[in-house]
Design a protein around this motif. Structure first.
Motif, PDB file in Angstrom:
ATOM      1  N   LEU A  96      23.893  41.037  50.619  1.00  0.00           N
ATOM      2  CA  LEU A  96      24.497  40.469  49.413  1.00  0.00           C
ATOM      3  C   LEU A  96      25.993  40.746  49.360  1.00  0.00           C
ATOM      4  CD1 LEU A  96      21.807  41.535  46.773  1.00  0.00           C
ATOM      5  CD2 LEU A  96      21.879  39.457  48.151  1.00  0.00           C
ATOM      6  N   TRP A  97      26.407  41.853  49.977  1.00  0.00           N
ATOM      7  CA  TRP A  97      27.794  42.291  49.952  1.00  0.00           C
ATOM      8  C   TRP A  97      28.111  42.862  51.328  1.00  0.00           C
ATOM      9  CZ3 TRP A  97      31.839  41.898  46.664  1.00  0.00           C
ATOM     10  CH2 TRP A  97      32.918  42.767  46.793  1.00  0.00           C
ATOM     11  N   ASN A  98      29.188  42.420  51.929  1.00  0.00           N
ATOM     12  CA  ASN A  98      29.496  42.843  53.301  1.00  0.00           C
ATOM     13  C   ASN A  98      30.476  44.014  53.368  1.00  0.00           C
ATOM     14  OD1 ASN A  98      32.032  41.764  52.782  1.00  0.00           O
ATOM     15  ND2 ASN A  98      31.696  39.913  53.997  1.00  0.00           N
ATOM     16  N   GLY A  99      30.741  44.619  52.231  1.00  0.00           N
ATOM     17  CA  GLY A  99      31.678  45.734  52.180  1.00  0.00           C
ATOM     18  C   GLY A  99      32.971  45.379  51.495  1.00  0.00           C
ATOM     19  N   THR A 100      33.341  44.102  51.565  1.00  0.00           N
ATOM     20  CA  THR A 100      34.570  43.648  50.916  1.00  0.00           C
ATOM     21  C   THR A 100      34.388  42.362  50.120  1.00  0.00           C
ATOM     22  OG1 THR A 100      35.216  42.423  52.919  1.00  0.00           O
ATOM     23  CG2 THR A 100      36.016  44.693  52.698  1.00  0.00           C
ATOM     24  N   ASP A 125      26.940  28.365  48.490  1.00  0.00           N
ATOM     25  CA  ASP A 125      28.397  28.282  48.579  1.00  0.00           C
ATOM     26  C   ASP A 125      29.011  28.221  47.184  1.00  0.00           C
ATOM     27  OD1 ASP A 125      28.494  28.399  51.330  1.00  0.00           O
ATOM     28  OD2 ASP A 125      28.686  26.228  51.617  1.00  0.00           O
ATOM     29  N   ASP A 126      28.370  27.460  46.305  1.00  0.00           N
ATOM     30  CA  ASP A 126      28.864  27.365  44.930  1.00  0.00           C
ATOM     31  C   ASP A 126      28.729  28.708  44.212  1.00  0.00           C
ATOM     32  OD1 ASP A 126      29.410  24.721  45.417  1.00  0.00           O
ATOM     33  OD2 ASP A 126      27.670  23.941  44.296  1.00  0.00           O
ATOM     34  N   ALA A 127      27.613  29.407  44.448  1.00  0.00           N
ATOM     35  CA  ALA A 127      27.425  30.714  43.840  1.00  0.00           C
ATOM     36  C   ALA A 127      28.501  31.691  44.314  1.00  0.00           C
ATOM     37  CB  ALA A 127      26.040  31.251  44.150  1.00  0.00           C
ATOM     38  N   ALA A 128      28.755  31.680  45.616  1.00  0.00           N
ATOM     39  CA  ALA A 128      29.764  32.582  46.173  1.00  0.00           C
ATOM     40  C   ALA A 128      31.146  32.284  45.603  1.00  0.00           C
ATOM     41  CB  ALA A 128      29.773  32.477  47.704  1.00  0.00           C
ATOM     42  N   ALA A 129      31.464  31.005  45.457  1.00  0.00           N
ATOM     43  CA  ALA A 129      32.780  30.637  44.900  1.00  0.00           C
ATOM     44  C   ALA A 129      32.929  31.139  43.472  1.00  0.00           C
ATOM     45  CB  ALA A 129      32.940  29.121  44.960  1.00  0.00           C
ATOM     46  N   LYS A 130      31.886  31.012  42.687  1.00  0.00           N
ATOM     47  CA  LYS A 130      31.936  31.505  41.308  1.00  0.00           C
ATOM     48  C   LYS A 130      32.061  33.029  41.267  1.00  0.00           C
ATOM     49  CE  LYS A 130      29.128  27.668  39.546  1.00  0.00           C
ATOM     50  NZ  LYS A 130      27.809  27.284  38.979  1.00  0.00           N
ATOM     51  N   SER A 131      31.379  33.712  42.171  1.00  0.00           N
ATOM     52  CA  SER A 131      31.462  35.170  42.216  1.00  0.00           C
ATOM     53  C   SER A 131      32.858  35.624  42.620  1.00  0.00           C
ATOM     54  CB  SER A 131      30.423  35.721  43.204  1.00  0.00           C
ATOM     55  OG  SER A 131      29.113  35.515  42.733  1.00  0.00           O
ATOM     56  N   LYS A 132      33.465  34.901  43.571  1.00  0.00           N
ATOM     57  CA  LYS A 132      34.822  35.247  43.988  1.00  0.00           C
ATOM     58  C   LYS A 132      35.802  35.114  42.817  1.00  0.00           C
ATOM     59  CE  LYS A 132      34.103  33.776  48.805  1.00  0.00           C
ATOM     60  NZ  LYS A 132      34.440  35.020  49.521  1.00  0.00           N
ATOM     61  N   GLN A 133      35.568  34.124  41.971  1.00  0.00           N
ATOM     62  CA  GLN A 133      36.410  33.997  40.781  1.00  0.00           C
ATOM     63  C   GLN A 133      36.252  35.211  39.875  1.00  0.00           C
ATOM     64  OE1 GLN A 133      35.234  30.230  39.041  1.00  0.00           O
ATOM     65  NE2 GLN A 133      36.951  29.152  39.974  1.00  0.00           N
ATOM     66  N   ALA A 134      35.015  35.696  39.772  1.00  0.00           N
ATOM     67  CA  ALA A 134      34.743  36.829  38.892  1.00  0.00           C
ATOM     68  C   ALA A 134      35.441  38.103  39.347  1.00  0.00           C
ATOM     69  CB  ALA A 134      33.239  37.068  38.805  1.00  0.00           C
ATOM     70  N   ILE A 135      35.673  38.210  40.665  1.00  0.00           N
ATOM     71  CA  ILE A 135      36.346  39.401  41.180  1.00  0.00           C
ATOM     72  C   ILE A 135      37.806  39.126  41.540  1.00  0.00           C
ATOM     73  CG2 ILE A 135      34.277  40.539  41.994  1.00  0.00           C
ATOM     74  CD1 ILE A 135      34.679  39.480  44.739  1.00  0.00           C
ATOM     75  N   GLY A 136      38.282  37.941  41.159  1.00  0.00           N
ATOM     76  CA  GLY A 136      39.695  37.606  41.340  1.00  0.00           C
ATOM     77  C   GLY A 136      40.103  37.268  42.738  1.00  0.00           C
ATOM     78  N   LYS A 137      39.181  36.698  43.538  1.00  0.00           N
ATOM     79  CA  LYS A 137      39.521  36.320  44.911  1.00  0.00           C
ATOM     80  C   LYS A 137      39.700  34.812  45.027  1.00  0.00           C
ATOM     81  CE  LYS A 137      37.675  40.141  47.568  1.00  0.00           C
ATOM     82  NZ  LYS A 137      37.003  40.525  48.806  1.00  0.00           N
ATOM     83  N   VAL A 197      28.572  48.462  43.809  1.00  0.00           N
ATOM     84  CA  VAL A 197      29.861  47.809  43.595  1.00  0.00           C
ATOM     85  C   VAL A 197      30.111  47.725  42.093  1.00  0.00           C
ATOM     86  CG1 VAL A 197      31.166  45.667  43.896  1.00  0.00           C
ATOM     87  CG2 VAL A 197      29.652  46.470  45.716  1.00  0.00           C
ATOM     88  N   LEU A 198      31.304  48.064  41.686  1.00  0.00           N
ATOM     89  CA  LEU A 198      31.651  48.035  40.276  1.00  0.00           C
ATOM     90  C   LEU A 198      31.424  46.642  39.694  1.00  0.00           C
ATOM     91  CD1 LEU A 198      32.845  50.008  38.185  1.00  0.00           C
ATOM     92  CD2 LEU A 198      35.092  49.052  38.719  1.00  0.00           C
ATOM     93  N   ASN A 199      30.752  46.589  38.548  1.00  0.00           N
ATOM     94  CA  ASN A 199      30.473  45.340  37.833  1.00  0.00           C
ATOM     95  C   ASN A 199      29.607  44.382  38.642  1.00  0.00           C
ATOM     96  OD1 ASN A 199      32.036  46.018  35.484  1.00  0.00           O
ATOM     97  ND2 ASN A 199      33.890  45.536  36.649  1.00  0.00           N
ATOM     98  N   TRP A 200      28.733  44.931  39.487  1.00  0.00           N
ATOM     99  CA  TRP A 200      27.892  44.069  40.306  1.00  0.00           C
ATOM    100  C   TRP A 200      27.050  43.086  39.487  1.00  0.00           C
ATOM    101  CZ3 TRP A 200      27.731  41.917  44.743  1.00  0.00           C
ATOM    102  CH2 TRP A 200      26.556  41.286  45.173  1.00  0.00           C
ATOM    103  N   PRO A 201      26.446  43.479  38.357  1.00  0.00           N
ATOM    104  CA  PRO A 201      25.662  42.493  37.596  1.00  0.00           C
ATOM    105  C   PRO A 201      26.472  41.255  37.212  1.00  0.00           C
ATOM    106  CG  PRO A 201      25.150  44.702  36.837  1.00  0.00           C
ATOM    107  CD  PRO A 201      26.327  44.827  37.772  1.00  0.00           C
TER     108      PRO A 201
END
Length: 430
Positions: A232-236, A418-430, A389-393
């Protein structure tokens, strides 16, 4: 016990149960007479009264009465402390907790916290380490399942004493599998695929495995990803749109396409059909046991089969005892330690709710081994928790809506993830 275990059970009825302490034998169950109250005062300083403290849990489902029984027995076992036990609604638990911790109004002295929430609350400065309390009460890390201890130890400080480990498990209808000629619960994908196809009887409206499109995918999807060699998380960064994850989503959707599962399964639809005797196998948490017992089902419980191609793994949660940072009364802290020491060897009632305990002495007891759910503990060596990971939920929240789209056939699996990952990246500011 979700985590959302316990977030995770959909009953939102509010219980407010306060337990009354009874006179015991002049000492507590651990032989520590008047531990934490040697001065003869309670937390309010009144001579001869018990020290009272407030204990919050999110056990607003069928598991609530089991914890209440433990608290009642503890209150009756000694004369020094009295626990005021309150159940908050599971779905609103952390909202209520955030208000209480930030304002100090009606703040609990002891609370149940899902393991994956601990890093976030430590980061917010709202939890205190348990090390000193544990040492004073004779509570040892070595007496608990290592995976939970390691997760709750942050910068060499211990923030959560585990009550249970609740991994995903497999429930199966013994009558349906026997009628299909399946003599034992499946342990791998080949056996599973064969069993669910044999158990499916469309003429009778019976399905081998009903694919849930919502909860408890929060437990199922990570399990399948890990078993297939993904993460779910590759470290970064988030990694749940990997080929390994996509393959397992397509495998689940394939059961709908083959007719092994109905399509468009609504929330709890798989469980409703299991209770009706029309779903041969379902994956869910240990907390379901009492519901199946009450329904009189002829069912079995077994560890999750290895459905991925890489390794055996299973997603799990854990209910932990945690203490707010602002709890400073020494008598109350001593009382909490006394209670947690008691629970470490007096929690069979919690196991009877369907949970597998985190205390090794309890796991190794003959009483626990005699319970059907003792098989759940077989998966502890390979249990995995949510990424630390901080704020994982919050980061992972987009998974579930997009996974629903894929399982309903509204999007192909890769596009959805891919859409889920893009939304998650927004949540962590990437």
């Amino acid at each position: 016990m979700k985590k959302r275990l316990a977030t995770w059970v959909s009953l939102l009825t509010i219980f407010a149960m306060v337990t009354a302490g009874c006179s015991g034998n002049g000492g507590n169950a651990n032989g520590n007479a008047n531990s934490g109250a040697d001065s003869g005062t309670d937390g309010g300083g009144k001579k001869g009264e018990k020290t009272e403290f407030l204990f919050w849990t999110p056990f607003s489902g069928a598991d609530g009465p089991f914890m209440k029984e433990i608290v009642d027995k503890y209150n009756s076992s000694q004369d020094s402390y009295k626990i005021d036990f309150v159940i908050q609604p599971n779905g609103e638990y952390y909202k209520q907790l955030d208000v209480a911790l930030s304002t100090g109004k009606d703040r609990p002295d002891l609370m149940i916290m899902h393991l994956d929430q601990i890093p976030t609350y430590v980061n917010k400065g709202q939890l205190q380490p348990m090390d000193n309390l544990a040492s004073a009460a004779g509570i040892n890390k070595a007496d608990y399942v290592e995976a939970a201890i390691n997760y709750a130890t942050i910068e060499d400080k211990w923030y959560g004493i585990p009550l249970d480990i609740h991994p995903l498990v497999m429930y199966y209808n013994k009558d349906l599998l026997e009628a299909a000629g399946v003599t034992s619960p499946p342990t791998n994908r080949e056996e599973f695929d064969a069993a669910v196809e044999k158990a499916t009887n469309k003429d009778k409206g019976i399905y081998g495995y009903v694919v849930p499109t919502l909860w408890p995918q929060q437990f199922i999807f990570p399990t399948l990803v890990w078993q297939n060699g993904g993460d779910l998380w590759n470290g970064t960064d988030v990694a749940y749109n990997s080929p390994e994850a996509i393959e397992m989503i397509e495998w689940m959707r394939g059961m709908v396409d083959k007719g092994v599962s109905p399509g468009n399964v609504q929330q709890d639809g798989e469980n409703t059909l299991f209770l009706q005797g029309k779903n041969a196998i379902q994956f869910n948490g240990p907390w379901m046991k009492s519901q199946f017992d009450e329904a009189g089902l002829n069912y079995g419980v077994a560890p999750m089969p290895q459905l991925g191609k890489a390794k055996q793994a299973v997603f799990g949660g854990s209910h932990n005892f945690a203490i707010p940072k602002d709890v400073t009364d020494e008598n109350i802290i001593a009382g909490i330690g006394d209670f947690l020491k008691y629970v470490s060897s007096n929690s069979l009632e919690w196991a009877e709710s369907g949970q597998a305990l985190a205390s090794k002495p309890m796991l190794e007891s003959e009483e626990f081994k005699a319970l059907p759910q003792s098989a759940i503990a077989e998966s502890f060596p390979y249990v995995q928790f949510a990424p630390n990971v901080l704020n994982w939920p919050t980061i992972s929240e987009p998974i579930w809506g997009e996974l629903n789209n894929a399982l309903l056939g509204k999007k192909d699996a890769k596009q959805a993830m891919d859409d889920a990952a893009a939304k998650s990246k927004q949540a962590i500011g990437k």
